[in-house]
Write a protein that holds these residues in place. Structure first.
Motif, PDB file in Angstrom:
ATOM      1  N   THR A   1       6.673 -13.878 -10.897  1.00 36.06           N
ATOM      2  CA  THR A   1       7.010 -12.703 -10.106  1.00 36.06           C
ATOM      3  C   THR A   1       6.169 -12.778  -8.846  1.00 36.06           C
ATOM      4  O   THR A   1       4.932 -12.669  -8.904  1.00 36.06           O
ATOM      5  CB  THR A   1       6.710 -11.406 -10.870  1.00 36.06           C
TER       6      THR A   1
ATOM      7  N   LEU B   1       6.176  -2.390  -7.871  1.00 39.22           N
ATOM      8  CA  LEU B   1       7.543  -2.789  -8.197  1.00 39.22           C
ATOM      9  C   LEU B   1       8.411  -1.551  -8.373  1.00 39.22           C
ATOM     10  O   LEU B   1       7.986  -0.556  -8.986  1.00 39.22           O
ATOM     11  CB  LEU B   1       7.593  -3.610  -9.492  1.00 39.22           C
TER      12      LEU B   1
ATOM     13  N   GLN C   1      13.186  -4.013 -10.007  1.00 46.86           N
ATOM     14  CA  GLN C   1      12.316  -5.187 -10.049  1.00 46.86           C
ATOM     15  C   GLN C   1      11.563  -5.267 -11.373  1.00 46.86           C
ATOM     16  O   GLN C   1      11.444  -6.340 -11.973  1.00 46.86           O
ATOM     17  CB  GLN C   1      11.342  -5.134  -8.868  1.00 46.86           C
TER      18      GLN C   1
END
Length: 286
Positions: free
Chosen positions: A78, A6, A10
Motif C-alpha cells: 500500500t 486512507l 482505499q
C-alpha cells in the motif's frame, strides 16, 4: 488494521488484499504439509519514502521455498506519493496531477515438478485523478496440459460471467493473450488467463468493480490449489526438468523487459527484493 489517511474505499481494498494473501499462504502451506514438508512462508516488511522524503507507505513480502513450491512469493503493498513527470504521462489519470495511491496483491509461484504449471496473479486498486481496479491471472505450464488450461480458463470465465455487467471474459482473455506475449521470442508466455485494467471505480462504480476483483481472487484460490494437487505427484524426467528451466528463462525475460508491474514497482521506489520475487530460483538460456 486502519491506516491513517486512507478513505473507506482505499481501506477496504487494502484489507481485502491482505486477507486474500493470508488465505492463499495458508492454502499453499497446507499443500506442502501434504507432501511431508514443513515449509512455511517467511514475511518481511518494507517501507518507502516519497521523492519529497515523506513517508510513502510500504508492504510485506511473503516468500516460501518448499518441496512442491520451489519458490513462491505473495506480496501485498500500500503506497502513495507523486510520480515523476515522465512516468506520470504513462499512468491513467496522472498526466496533469501526478499524485497517486496504490494497493494490491502480487503472486508468482515456480514449482518443483515440471508437470505443475507456474502461475502469476495480481489485483490492484489505484487512485490518481481517476479510480480503478486492474488485475490478471495467468497459467504458465512448462509442459502444457489441456485439462489444466481448460480448468483454469473455465474458472476465470465463471468469475467474469458472474459480473457480466462489467467483466467481459472474451475481451479479458484476449487481453491476457496479447499482454503475456514475448515479442522477441514471438511466443506467448504461457496458457493465458485473464487481464483487465482501468476498471472504473469512482463513486457508485466502486462496489461492482471491487466485487469483480474479489471474485478473481476467489477464483484463483479455488482453481490453482486444485491443479497443484492433481499434478504434484507426477513423475518427471531430467529432460522434462530441463524443459522447465528453459521455459523459466523466457518467463524471466518477459518480467524484466516487458512487465508493467515490474516497471511500476521500480519507478515508484518499491522494494526491489519484493518486486523481483517473480524471478525463478533456477533457469537456463539456450
Amino acid at each position: 488494521m486502519s491506516l491513517p489517511g486512507l478513505d473507506d474505499a482505499q481501506q477496504r481494498a487494502r484489507d481485502w488484499f491482505v486477507s486474500l494473501r493470508d488465505r492463499i499462504c495458508l492454502a499453499f502451506e497446507a499443500i506442502e504439509r501434504e507432501a511431508d514438508s514443513d515449509a512455511r512462508f517467511c514475511f518481511s516488511s518494507w517501507e518507502r519514502e516519497d521523492a519529497t522524503g515523506a513517508a510513502g507507505g510500504g508492504g510485506v513480502r511473503g516468500l516460501m521455498k518448499g518441496k512442491v513450491f520451489e519458490k513462491v512469493g505473495v506480496n501485498v503493498s500500500t503506497v502513495s506519493g507523486t510520480f515523476s513527470p515522465e512516468f506520470a504521462r504513462t499512468i491513467h489519470g496522472a498526466t496533469e496531477e501526478p499524485a497517486f495511491f496504490a494497493t494490491g496483491i502480487s503472486l508468482v509461484a515456480h514449482m518443483a515438478n515440471p508437470h505443475v504449471p507456474a502461475v502469476h496473479m495480481n489485483t490492484r486498486y489505484l487512485v490518481t485523478t481517476r479510480r480503478w481496479f486492474g488485475g490478471c491471472a495467468d497459467l504458465n505450464p512448462p509442459i502444457p496440459c489441456s485439462e489444466d488450461s481448460v480448468d483454469f480458463h473455465t474458472t476465470m470465465k465463471a468469475a467474469c460471467e458472474a459480473h457480466a455487467s462489467i467483466a467481459d471474459y472474451p475481451r479479458f482473455a484476449r487481453w491476457a493473450q496479447d499482454y503475456f506475449f514475448i515479442p522477441h521470442r514471438q511466443v506467448e508466455r504461457g496458457a493465458g488467463g485473464i487481464f483487465y485494467d482501468h476498471l472504473e471505480a469512482a463513486d457508485e462504480a466502486f462496489e461492482s468493480a471491487f466485487a469483480f476483483t474479489r471474485a478473481v481472487g476467489e477464483a484463483f484460490l479455488a482453481v490453482y490449489p486444485r491443479i497443484v494437487r492433481h499434478r504434484m505427484g507426477n513423475t518427471f524426467t531430467s529432460d522434462e526438468e530441463h524443459q522447465m528451466l528453459a521455459w523459466r528463462g523466457r518467463y524471466a525475460e518477459f518480467n524484466l523487459v516487458y512487465d508493467r508491474g515490474t516497471l511500476f514497482g521500480l519507478k515508484t521506489g518499491g522494494n526491489p527484493d519484493a518486486i523481483l520475487m517473480s524471478l525463478p530460483p533456477r533457469a537456463i538460456w539456450e
